[in-house]
Motif scaffolding. Sequence first.
Motif, PDB file in Angstrom:
ATOM      1  N   TRP A 275       0.422  29.239 -23.026  1.00 16.96           N
ATOM      2  CA  TRP A 275       1.586  29.981 -23.562  1.00 16.96           C
ATOM      3  C   TRP A 275       2.846  29.653 -22.772  1.00 16.96           C
ATOM      4  O   TRP A 275       3.961  29.841 -23.253  1.00 16.96           O
ATOM      5  N   ARG A 276       2.686  29.128 -21.539  1.00 22.04           N
ATOM      6  CA  ARG A 276       3.836  28.854 -20.682  1.00 22.04           C
ATOM      7  C   ARG A 276       4.719  27.736 -21.217  1.00 22.04           C
ATOM      8  O   ARG A 276       5.838  27.528 -20.719  1.00 22.04           O
ATOM      9  N   LEU A 277       4.225  27.006 -22.238  1.00 25.91           N
ATOM     10  CA  LEU A 277       5.057  25.960 -22.828  1.00 25.91           C
ATOM     11  C   LEU A 277       6.332  26.538 -23.440  1.00 25.91           C
ATOM     12  O   LEU A 277       7.322  25.826 -23.593  1.00 25.91           O
ATOM     13  N   ILE A 278       6.341  27.827 -23.781  1.00 25.32           N
ATOM     14  CA  ILE A 278       7.544  28.453 -24.343  1.00 25.32           C
ATOM     15  C   ILE A 278       8.653  28.524 -23.292  1.00 25.32           C
ATOM     16  O   ILE A 278       9.816  28.673 -23.613  1.00 25.32           O
ATOM     17  N   LEU A 279       8.279  28.399 -22.011  1.00 23.98           N
ATOM     18  CA  LEU A 279       9.285  28.422 -20.939  1.00 23.98           C
ATOM     19  C   LEU A 279      10.007  27.076 -20.841  1.00 23.98           C
ATOM     20  O   LEU A 279      11.140  26.998 -20.388  1.00 23.98           O
ATOM     21  N   ALA A 280       9.339  26.026 -21.253  1.00 21.45           N
ATOM     22  CA  ALA A 280       9.873  24.659 -21.123  1.00 21.45           C
ATOM     23  C   ALA A 280      10.878  24.372 -22.242  1.00 21.45           C
ATOM     24  O   ALA A 280      10.924  25.076 -23.248  1.00 21.45           O
ATOM     25  N   PRO A 281      11.685  23.311 -22.071  1.00 18.15           N
ATOM     26  CA  PRO A 281      12.574  22.910 -23.173  1.00 18.15           C
ATOM     27  C   PRO A 281      11.755  22.651 -24.440  1.00 18.15           C
ATOM     28  O   PRO A 281      10.616  22.169 -24.350  1.00 18.15           O
ATOM     29  N   PRO A 282      12.324  22.961 -25.621  1.00 18.79           N
ATOM     30  CA  PRO A 282      11.559  22.853 -26.870  1.00 18.79           C
ATOM     31  C   PRO A 282      10.893  21.500 -27.099  1.00 18.79           C
ATOM     32  O   PRO A 282       9.805  21.432 -27.666  1.00 18.79           O
ATOM     33  N   TYR A 283      11.510  20.407 -26.642  1.00 18.03           N
ATOM     34  CA  TYR A 283      10.895  19.094 -26.921  1.00 18.03           C
ATOM     35  C   TYR A 283       9.572  18.937 -26.176  1.00 18.03           C
ATOM     36  O   TYR A 283       8.701  18.180 -26.600  1.00 18.03           O
TER      37      TYR A 283
END
Length: 249
Positions: free
Chosen positions: A188-196
């Motif tokens: 779920w932490r991918l939502i913290l990263a830039p959208p690309y």
Amino acid sequence: MLRLFERRIPAATIHEIEVAHDGSIYRVALKRMATSKRFTLRVRAATRDVLLTMPSRGSLKQAREFAERHAAWIGARLARLPRPVAFAPGSVTPLRGIDHRIVHRPNERGVVWIARDDEGPLICVSGEAPHIARRVADYLKREARRDLEAAVARHSQRLGVAPRKLSLRDTSSRWGSCSTSGGLNFSWRLILAPPYVLDYLAAHEVAHILHMNHSPLFWAVTRRLFPETERAEVWLKTHGASLHRFGAG
Ligand SMILES: [Zn+2]
């Protein structure tokens, strides 16, 4: 799947020792490995722990001496790691790559919503203070699921494949994985990263539905779905571990 630099240690192999230095005590996990020729220390950013790998014939005494000899190094490495950031009023967390300050709005309607003040974007949370951290985490997971479902649907359609179930995880060793039955798992932490970066991980795992390996064919499919694969990989290698400090402590 996409691994971070460090692997998770199987619980069964762990022994732990404590090393004192300069008024601090450090816990060091020991891992015996048949392939190890020497003692090696690592301070892992994602989990903020210390791992000592050692030859299977090495003794506990040797391990302790080695760790004690390097205690200053352990302390310096741990001190350099970024501090954990709790989801609490006043703390700042990235959302889709943009820093958001968490503010408590106890008397307003709604649960969690995005707003902005003079200083920048806000994550506003209503309700009582003890629920703030969980509400922020729940919100981020919902947003992660929404973005990942949209990205997976887009990439799947292009490939003409049908992914099964999408699950969210919180593992420190993988950003995503694809099971043989076509189920996709993501951090779920991918939502913290830039959208690309999230978009890339979705493409990467969807490509695994066709190729369950990291062969040249697999990478060709991934790059066709997501031409900026290298850029996203570099971002994850550089900043990925730091995503694990949010929502802790
Ligand atoms: Zn992979």
